[in-house]
Write a protein that holds these residues in place. Structure first.
Motif, PDB file in Angstrom:
ATOM      1  N   ALA A   1     -13.916  -4.325  -9.190  1.00 26.65           N
ATOM      2  CA  ALA A   1     -13.649  -3.102  -8.428  1.00 26.65           C
ATOM      3  C   ALA A   1     -13.663  -1.871  -9.342  1.00 26.65           C
ATOM      4  O   ALA A   1     -14.164  -0.813  -8.953  1.00 26.65           O
ATOM      5  N   LEU A   2     -13.151  -2.010 -10.550  1.00 25.80           N
ATOM      6  CA  LEU A   2     -13.135  -0.884 -11.480  1.00 25.80           C
ATOM      7  C   LEU A   2     -14.537  -0.482 -11.930  1.00 25.80           C
ATOM      8  O   LEU A   2     -14.762   0.651 -12.335  1.00 25.80           O
ATOM      9  N   ALA A   3     -15.476  -1.409 -11.849  1.00 24.24           N
ATOM     10  CA  ALA A   3     -16.854  -1.121 -12.278  1.00 24.24           C
ATOM     11  C   ALA A   3     -17.728  -0.587 -11.146  1.00 24.24           C
ATOM     12  O   ALA A   3     -18.897  -0.271 -11.368  1.00 24.24           O
TER      13      ALA A   3
ATOM     14  N   TYR B   1      -3.941   5.405  -7.017  1.00 21.30           N
ATOM     15  CA  TYR B   1      -4.318   3.993  -7.068  1.00 21.30           C
ATOM     16  C   TYR B   1      -4.497   3.334  -5.707  1.00 21.30           C
ATOM     17  O   TYR B   1      -5.039   2.234  -5.619  1.00 21.30           O
ATOM     18  N   ARG B   2      -4.074   4.000  -4.646  1.00 23.27           N
ATOM     19  CA  ARG B   2      -4.159   3.366  -3.327  1.00 23.27           C
ATOM     20  C   ARG B   2      -5.590   2.978  -2.940  1.00 23.27           C
ATOM     21  O   ARG B   2      -5.794   1.883  -2.418  1.00 23.27           O
ATOM     22  N   PRO B   3      -6.616   3.820  -3.166  1.00 21.65           N
ATOM     23  CA  PRO B   3      -7.973   3.387  -2.805  1.00 21.65           C
ATOM     24  C   PRO B   3      -8.392   2.091  -3.513  1.00 21.65           C
ATOM     25  O   PRO B   3      -9.014   1.226  -2.913  1.00 21.65           O
ATOM     26  N   LEU B   4      -8.019   1.946  -4.770  1.00 20.61           N
ATOM     27  CA  LEU B   4      -8.328   0.716  -5.494  1.00 20.61           C
ATOM     28  C   LEU B   4      -7.627  -0.476  -4.838  1.00 20.61           C
ATOM     29  O   LEU B   4      -8.240  -1.524  -4.611  1.00 20.61           O
ATOM     30  N   ALA B   5      -6.351  -0.301  -4.511  1.00 28.31           N
ATOM     31  CA  ALA B   5      -5.598  -1.376  -3.858  1.00 28.31           C
ATOM     32  C   ALA B   5      -6.236  -1.742  -2.517  1.00 28.31           C
ATOM     33  O   ALA B   5      -6.359  -2.927  -2.175  1.00 28.31           O
ATOM     34  N   GLU B   6      -6.662  -0.740  -1.766  1.00 29.24           N
ATOM     35  CA  GLU B   6      -7.307  -0.993  -0.463  1.00 29.24           C
ATOM     36  C   GLU B   6      -8.596  -1.797  -0.641  1.00 29.24           C
ATOM     37  O   GLU B   6      -8.863  -2.736   0.102  1.00 29.24           O
ATOM     38  N   VAL B   7      -9.411  -1.426  -1.634  1.00 31.69           N
ATOM     39  CA  VAL B   7     -10.668  -2.146  -1.881  1.00 31.69           C
ATOM     40  C   VAL B   7     -10.371  -3.586  -2.284  1.00 31.69           C
ATOM     41  O   VAL B   7     -11.022  -4.520  -1.811  1.00 31.69           O
TER      42      VAL B   7
ATOM     43  N   LEU C   1       0.822  -1.208   0.000  1.00 31.71           N
ATOM     44  CA  LEU C   1       0.000   0.000   0.000  1.00 31.71           C
ATOM     45  C   LEU C   1       0.858   1.262   0.000  1.00 31.71           C
ATOM     46  O   LEU C   1       0.532   2.245  -0.665  1.00 31.71           O
ATOM     47  N   ASP C   2       1.968   1.230   0.742  1.00 30.10           N
ATOM     48  CA  ASP C   2       2.867   2.384   0.772  1.00 30.10           C
ATOM     49  C   ASP C   2       3.500   2.636  -0.601  1.00 30.10           C
ATOM     50  O   ASP C   2       3.839   3.770  -0.943  1.00 30.10           O
ATOM     51  N   ALA C   3       3.666   1.576  -1.388  1.00 28.42           N
ATOM     52  CA  ALA C   3       4.262   1.713  -2.718  1.00 28.42           C
ATOM     53  C   ALA C   3       3.258   2.235  -3.749  1.00 28.42           C
ATOM     54  O   ALA C   3       3.654   2.678  -4.827  1.00 28.42           O
TER      55      ALA C   3
END
Length: 191
Positions: free
Chosen positions: A128-130, A111-117, A104-106
């Protein structure tokens, strides 16, 4: 779908036609299909193809023969009585708990919110993208998944599901919603 049709054509051209050739539907019996699977199993033993490939080809054949039954061309689907090859269990290399903060730090802020979801929900990236804000049920701590970001739009199995998420994830989503509302307050094309 277009991808399924392409897969069926590939299995037909590479595996089914070479084995079944000009064989009449009425001459395809359970033993004929078992012989096909046995021949394909030899290729699996020689590491030329995977068991999953054989099972997918058998699924393609079964679908075709199911249609033949529906059209009264044959009385029964001989694939119904043929066992699929056992597929080896594949252990996926998932992020370990200790690796999540570094991942997440990287991530960039964008893009972090997408990674978190993705990490919190286990959704496919296309799902997730939809997502739209209406898919987030803040009262029930859940995300409704009923489409994916692909040409056909529906989920892989065409089923709706609800994914439970924790308070931390909901807090992050509320903050993101507030930030987006401020940025795109007058843009009705954003969701």
């Amino acid at each position: 779908s277009k991808g399924t049709r392409a897969d069926y054509r590939r299995h037909g051209d590479r595996r089914l036609k070479p084995f079944f050739g000009d064989m009449r539907l009425s001459s395809i019996h359970v033993q004929t299909v078992r012989s096909f699977v046995s021949a394909m199993a030899c290729l699996v033993d020689d590491d030329e193809i995977a068991a999953k490939t054989v099972n997918n080809a058998l699924g393609c054949l079964s679908t075709c023969l199911k249609d033949a039954v529906a059209l009264a061309k044959i009385a029964a689907n001989p694939c119904d009585h043929v066992a699929r090859l056992p597929e080896p269990h594949v252990e996926r290399d998932w992020l370990r708990r200790a690796e999540i903060p570094r991942y997440l730090d990287a991530c960039s802020d964008h893009y972090r919110p997408l990674a978190e979801v993705l990490i919190a929900s286990g959704m496919r990236i296309s799902e997730a993208l939809a997502l739209c804000w209406d898919d987030i049920d803040f009262d029930r701590n859940a995300i409704r998944v009923h489409r994916q970001y692909t040409p056909h739009g529906h989920t892989k199995n065409r089923r709706f599901r609800s994914v439970a998420v924790g308070e931390r994830m909901l807090g992050l989503l509320r903050d993101l919603y507030a930030r987006q509302s401020e940025l795109y307050d007058h843009d009705s094309t954003r969701h």
